[in-house]
Design a protein around this motif. Sequence first.
Motif, PDB file in Angstrom:
ATOM      1  N   ASP A   6       0.834  -1.199   0.000  1.00 57.59           N
ATOM      2  CA  ASP A   6       0.000   0.000   0.000  1.00 57.59           C
ATOM      3  C   ASP A   6       0.874   1.256   0.000  1.00 57.59           C
ATOM      4  OD1 ASP A   6      -2.286   1.457   0.001  1.00 57.59           O
ATOM      5  OD2 ASP A   6      -2.878   1.013   2.053  1.00 57.59           O
ATOM      6  N   ILE A   7       1.959   1.199   0.754  1.00 57.49           N
ATOM      7  CA  ILE A   7       2.889   2.331   0.813  1.00 57.49           C
ATOM      8  C   ILE A   7       3.538   2.561  -0.554  1.00 57.49           C
ATOM      9  CG2 ILE A   7       5.063   3.142   1.827  1.00 57.49           C
ATOM     10  CD1 ILE A   7       4.293   1.608   4.378  1.00 57.49           C
ATOM     11  N   VAL A   8       3.943   1.478  -1.223  1.00 63.32           N
ATOM     12  CA  VAL A   8       4.583   1.587  -2.536  1.00 63.32           C
ATOM     13  C   VAL A   8       3.616   2.181  -3.563  1.00 63.32           C
ATOM     14  CG1 VAL A   8       5.530   0.256  -4.462  1.00 63.32           C
ATOM     15  CG2 VAL A   8       6.252  -0.247  -2.125  1.00 63.32           C
ATOM     16  N   ASP A  14       2.295   9.683  -5.416  1.00 64.29           N
ATOM     17  CA  ASP A  14       2.948  10.913  -4.961  1.00 64.29           C
ATOM     18  C   ASP A  14       4.254  11.173  -5.704  1.00 64.29           C
ATOM     19  OD1 ASP A  14       0.916  11.338  -3.110  1.00 64.29           O
ATOM     20  OD2 ASP A  14       1.922  10.189  -1.550  1.00 64.29           O
ATOM     21  N   ASP A  15       4.424  10.508  -6.874  1.00 65.58           N
ATOM     22  CA  ASP A  15       5.594  10.701  -7.741  1.00 65.58           C
ATOM     23  C   ASP A  15       6.893  10.228  -7.111  1.00 65.58           C
ATOM     24  OD1 ASP A  15       4.046  11.782  -9.792  1.00 65.58           O
ATOM     25  OD2 ASP A  15       4.190  13.809  -8.966  1.00 65.58           O
ATOM     26  N   TYR A  32       0.016  -3.492  15.943  1.00 70.56           N
ATOM     27  CA  TYR A  32      -1.193  -3.666  15.140  1.00 70.56           C
ATOM     28  C   TYR A  32      -1.077  -3.087  13.736  1.00 70.56           C
ATOM     29  CZ  TYR A  32      -2.940  -4.537  19.830  1.00 70.56           C
ATOM     30  OH  TYR A  32      -3.110  -5.030  21.099  1.00 70.56           O
ATOM     31  N   TYR A  33       0.084  -2.487  13.413  1.00 71.56           N
ATOM     32  CA  TYR A  33       0.264  -1.876  12.098  1.00 71.56           C
ATOM     33  C   TYR A  33       1.614  -2.261  11.524  1.00 71.56           C
ATOM     34  CZ  TYR A  33      -3.679   1.108  13.358  1.00 71.56           C
ATOM     35  OH  TYR A  33      -4.913   1.557  13.737  1.00 71.56           O
ATOM     36  N   GLU A  34       1.657  -2.368  10.186  1.00 68.02           N
ATOM     37  CA  GLU A  34       2.942  -2.633   9.531  1.00 68.02           C
ATOM     38  C   GLU A  34       3.712  -1.341   9.316  1.00 68.02           C
ATOM     39  OE1 GLU A  34       3.752  -6.123   6.996  1.00 68.02           O
ATOM     40  OE2 GLU A  34       3.491  -4.657   5.379  1.00 68.02           O
ATOM     41  N   HIS A  35       3.014  -0.252   9.055  1.00 66.52           N
ATOM     42  CA  HIS A  35       3.710   1.018   8.905  1.00 66.52           C
ATOM     43  C   HIS A  35       4.044   1.583  10.285  1.00 66.52           C
ATOM     44  CE1 HIS A  35       0.666   3.830  10.348  1.00 66.52           C
ATOM     45  NE2 HIS A  35      -0.258   3.155   9.671  1.00 66.52           N
ATOM     46  N   ALA A  36       4.957   2.537  10.316  1.00 69.80           N
ATOM     47  CA  ALA A  36       5.344   3.183  11.576  1.00 69.80           C
ATOM     48  C   ALA A  36       5.339   4.693  11.394  1.00 69.80           C
ATOM     49  CB  ALA A  36       6.716   2.698  12.030  1.00 69.80           C
ATOM     50  N   PHE A  37       4.340   5.209  10.663  1.00 64.25           N
ATOM     51  CA  PHE A  37       4.217   6.648  10.491  1.00 64.25           C
ATOM     52  C   PHE A  37       3.859   7.304  11.822  1.00 64.25           C
ATOM     53  CE2 PHE A  37       2.811   5.322   6.068  1.00 64.25           C
ATOM     54  CZ  PHE A  37       4.035   5.627   5.498  1.00 64.25           C
ATOM     55  N   HIS A  44      -0.319  10.206   2.630  1.00 64.88           N
ATOM     56  CA  HIS A  44       0.646  10.457   1.562  1.00 64.88           C
ATOM     57  C   HIS A  44       2.056  10.098   2.029  1.00 64.88           C
ATOM     58  CE1 HIS A  44      -2.241  12.447  -1.082  1.00 64.88           C
ATOM     59  NE2 HIS A  44      -2.730  13.022   0.002  1.00 64.88           N
ATOM     60  N   VAL A  45       2.897   9.739   1.065  1.00 69.50           N
ATOM     61  CA  VAL A  45       4.298   9.422   1.349  1.00 69.50           C
ATOM     62  C   VAL A  45       5.121  10.657   1.027  1.00 69.50           C
ATOM     63  CG1 VAL A  45       6.246   7.923   0.790  1.00 69.50           C
ATOM     64  CG2 VAL A  45       3.912   6.997   0.800  1.00 69.50           C
ATOM     65  N   ASP A  46       5.611  11.319   2.057  1.00 76.69           N
ATOM     66  CA  ASP A  46       6.339  12.576   1.857  1.00 76.69           C
ATOM     67  C   ASP A  46       7.816  12.469   2.211  1.00 76.69           C
ATOM     68  OD1 ASP A  46       6.058  12.321   4.568  1.00 76.69           O
ATOM     69  OD2 ASP A  46       4.653  13.990   4.802  1.00 76.69           O
ATOM     70  N   ASP A  47       8.307  11.258   2.436  1.00 74.60           N
ATOM     71  CA  ASP A  47       9.716  11.057   2.771  1.00 74.60           C
ATOM     72  C   ASP A  47      10.187   9.758   2.134  1.00 74.60           C
ATOM     73  OD1 ASP A  47      12.232  10.970   3.830  1.00 74.60           O
ATOM     74  OD2 ASP A  47      11.627  11.284   5.908  1.00 74.60           O
TER      75      ASP A  47
END
Length: 235
Positions: A6-8, A14-15, A32-37, A44-47
Amino acid sequence: MNFIWDIVLQAAQDDLESEKLFFKPAESFSPYYEHAFKSINQRHVDDKDIEINPLYRFSPIFEYLLHPDVKDLIFVDQKNFIQHYFDLVTHILAEIDLCHGMTRREFYIRKIRREVLDGIFGDIAREGMKQLKRDKQLAVAEELLCVMEAGSSVHSFCHITKQIFEGCIIYQSRAHPQKLYVYIGKERDDQLKKQWRMIRETFLPLDIEVRDFWANHFGIMGIDETMKIDGIAIF
């Protein structure tokens, strides 16, 4: 946005292509989550540096490598290697994720998109493709697959032109059916010219002539919108 696939996908929107992302094991994360935002509602992915919970789904793969006794004692002098190894393996896992449920046709479309960007279809196609966002690139690749399956056609040319230049109008001459007139409806710039040249050179059948009109439409008797002073293209 939770799983690495999903992140990819969101990064591409987001280019940020997947190869530009660098995955890291998070120091602090939720079980409980795979992401660590920082925010669980991040959209959005900004980094380019992405921290994830490596034990959420892939504990059998990473639990030994990231165990404190291994990471801080056995491989204490190889932390740079561990970071890049973790990134490499996570990218492979993300690609496997993305292929789940993919049809053969979707696989072909993605392969063609990559080949166009790599220049296999020529420099004109590559430069034009680079000017498009990912969803439009996939549309071009899908239309190319149709051309490979059924052969070059006016229909393919018109279909992809209308997808890339939304709102454009395509006319076919009654007197000369092999002539097309395309009203793009946009101010000409380098980016759009590369896109148009790519479409024209890649999809236009060899026996078809085309003339393009950009910001100004040519005049048509009886159609007031095309007969505005200082807004008529010379035909």
